[in-house]
Design an enzyme around this catalytic site. Structure first.
Site, PDB file in Angstrom:
ATOM      1  N   ASP A   1      61.563  31.065  35.494  1.00 42.85           N
ATOM      2  CA  ASP A   1      62.185  29.759  35.315  1.00 42.85           C
ATOM      3  C   ASP A   1      61.299  28.850  34.467  1.00 42.85           C
ATOM      4  O   ASP A   1      60.605  29.331  33.570  1.00 42.85           O
ATOM      5  CB  ASP A   1      62.435  29.151  36.712  1.00 42.85           C
ATOM      6  CG  ASP A   1      63.706  28.323  36.774  1.00 42.85           C
ATOM      7  OD1 ASP A   1      63.697  27.223  36.210  1.00 42.85           O
ATOM      8  OD2 ASP A   1      64.683  28.779  37.383  1.00 42.85           O
TER       9      ASP A   1
ATOM     10  N   HIS B   1      63.509  22.267  37.511  1.00 44.19           N
ATOM     11  CA  HIS B   1      64.449  23.358  37.786  1.00 44.19           C
ATOM     12  C   HIS B   1      63.789  24.477  38.569  1.00 44.19           C
ATOM     13  O   HIS B   1      64.266  24.875  39.639  1.00 44.19           O
ATOM     14  CB  HIS B   1      65.037  23.888  36.479  1.00 44.19           C
ATOM     15  CG  HIS B   1      66.204  24.802  36.669  1.00 44.19           C
ATOM     16  ND1 HIS B   1      66.071  26.157  36.837  1.00 44.19           N
ATOM     17  CD2 HIS B   1      67.520  24.542  36.744  1.00 44.19           C
ATOM     18  CE1 HIS B   1      67.262  26.700  36.998  1.00 44.19           C
ATOM     19  NE2 HIS B   1      68.167  25.736  36.951  1.00 44.19           N
TER      20      HIS B   1
ATOM     21  N   ASN C   1      77.716  28.533  33.956  1.00 47.03           N
ATOM     22  CA  ASN C   1      78.372  27.307  34.416  1.00 47.03           C
ATOM     23  C   ASN C   1      79.449  26.759  33.495  1.00 47.03           C
ATOM     24  O   ASN C   1      79.798  25.581  33.615  1.00 47.03           O
ATOM     25  CB  ASN C   1      77.321  26.204  34.589  1.00 47.03           C
ATOM     26  CG  ASN C   1      76.450  26.416  35.796  1.00 47.03           C
ATOM     27  OD1 ASN C   1      76.766  27.195  36.673  1.00 47.03           O
ATOM     28  ND2 ASN C   1      75.330  25.717  35.831  1.00 47.03           N
TER      29      ASN C   1
ATOM     30  N   SER D   1      72.857  28.173  39.648  1.00 50.80           N
ATOM     31  CA  SER D   1      71.410  28.358  39.800  1.00 50.80           C
ATOM     32  C   SER D   1      71.028  28.532  41.253  1.00 50.80           C
ATOM     33  O   SER D   1      70.364  29.484  41.641  1.00 50.80           O
ATOM     34  CB  SER D   1      70.645  27.156  39.239  1.00 50.80           C
ATOM     35  OG  SER D   1      70.422  27.289  37.877  1.00 50.80           O
TER      36      SER D   1
END
Length: 346
Positions: free
Chosen positions: A21, A58, A152, A216
């Site tokens: 990430d 994130h 998404n 996520s």
């Protein structure tokens, strides 16, 4: 999810989950003492721990959802006993680049990660796909499970690395237990998990918490669920852990579905009810042509007859999903795509 009861059986102890990430800030209270040094494959600055410098938050929020532990206030993850291996492969401007991510996957398994969480998605150039595939194949040979967000934009356009064979693609569910409208779909979908209106650390005010939507955190919940099961059954292989996850997933209607795969992750079915047959340790349940289709799990009666539901909506057990959405142990962050930022709602 029955997290409180599940934690009496397993917490993820002994399992390392790699968070591929933006890096992980180990100074947040819920993660202190739980984050390994890791590595930075994006800028080559050394460790994957971005203490005080994960501006997008994130990767930090993914780590919180997986393994956060709360004393008084904050985010408790699904597997609070697990350790986090942070692997930085991008930032808010460049996320999901194949080369550093592929290097990160190899690093993860070489440094003890059994579960690899990739909460990112995007289109991939044909020249990128071999790098993704080679890294995933390497991880599978080493016995790891690789989870990735479906994407998404709500379309059926394959997103990567979720569409790479061998990756467990995870879609998002809304509060009502049906597929979230933004969650991408396709034949590669394997599992689903809650992904709407889930809290995490805010970007602007690092001391506060905001609500996010996306695949996520659905991916993080799936990864943490695998860590729970594996910590209770350390003798199992990754193939066996994944197989029982598919077998015990909650769904209504035929599976696999293009919208939720085999259904919503339910580790309590394995850990509290003893359900699921781990089967052959050497057969990947999604890949190997010799492996039989995982048996359909027992399901609760739908809230409405299936015929009354839109084609892409599959109701799950309402009470369970309500617990998922409200329990302090579950928090879902928006999947960070290269051209889409999360909406923060304090």
């Amino acid at each position: 999810m029955q997290s409180a009861q599940v934690w009496r059986v397993a917490t993820g102890d002994g399992i390392t989950v790699a968070v591929v990430d933006t890096g992980v800030d180990s100074t947040v209270s819920e993660l202190r003492g739980k984050v390994l040094p890791g590595h930075d494959f994006y800028e080559g600055r050394g460790r994957g721990r971005t203490d005080g410098d994960d501006t997008e938050r994130h990767g930090t929020n993914m780590a919180l959802a997986i393994a956060g532990r709360v004393d008084e206030r904050g985010v408790t993850g699904i597997a609070p006993g697990a350790r986090i291996l942070p692997i930085r492969v991008g930032d808010k401007h460049n996320f999901g680049i194949a080369r550093p991510a592929a290097e990160g996957i190899r690093y993860a398994v070489d440094n003890g990660a059994k579960v690899i969480n990739i909460s990112m998605a995007g289109t991939a150039r044909p020249t990128d796909r071999p790098a993704w595939q080679a890294a995933v194949d390497y991880a599978l040979r080493k016995g790891a499970i690789v989870f990735a967000g479906a994407g998404n934009d709500g379309s059926g356009v394959p997103q990567y690395p979720a569409a790479i064979p061998g990756v467990v693609a995870v879609g998002a569910l809304g509060r009502d237990g049906t597929r979230a409208g933004f969650s991408n779909h396709g034949d590669h979908l394997a599992l689903a998990a809650p992904g709407v209106d889930m809290p995490g650390r805010c970007t602007a005010d690092k001391a506060e918490y905001c609500a996010f939507d996306g695949t996520s955190h659905a991916t993080a919940i799936a990864s943490a669920s695998a860590a729970l099961i594996w910590s209770a059954h350390p003798e199992w292989t990754g193939n066996q852990v994944l197989r029982v996850m598919l077998q015990t997933a909650g769904h209504v209607g035929p599976v696999p579905s293009r919208f939720i795969g085999y259904g919503s992750v339910r580790p309590a079915q394995v850990l509290l009810e003893g359900k699921g047959d781990p089967g052959d340790p050497d057969l990947h349940p999604l890949l190997d042509a010799r492996a039989s289709t995982p048996p359909a799990p027992a399901t609760a009666a739908p809230a409405k007859p299936l015929a009354e539901q839109p084609p892409d909506r599959f109701p799950l057990r309402t009470a369970a999903l309500t617990a998922v959405a409200t329990a302090g142990g579950l928090l879902v962050l928006l999947l960070f795509l290269r051209h889409r930022h999360p909406k923060e709602r304090p």
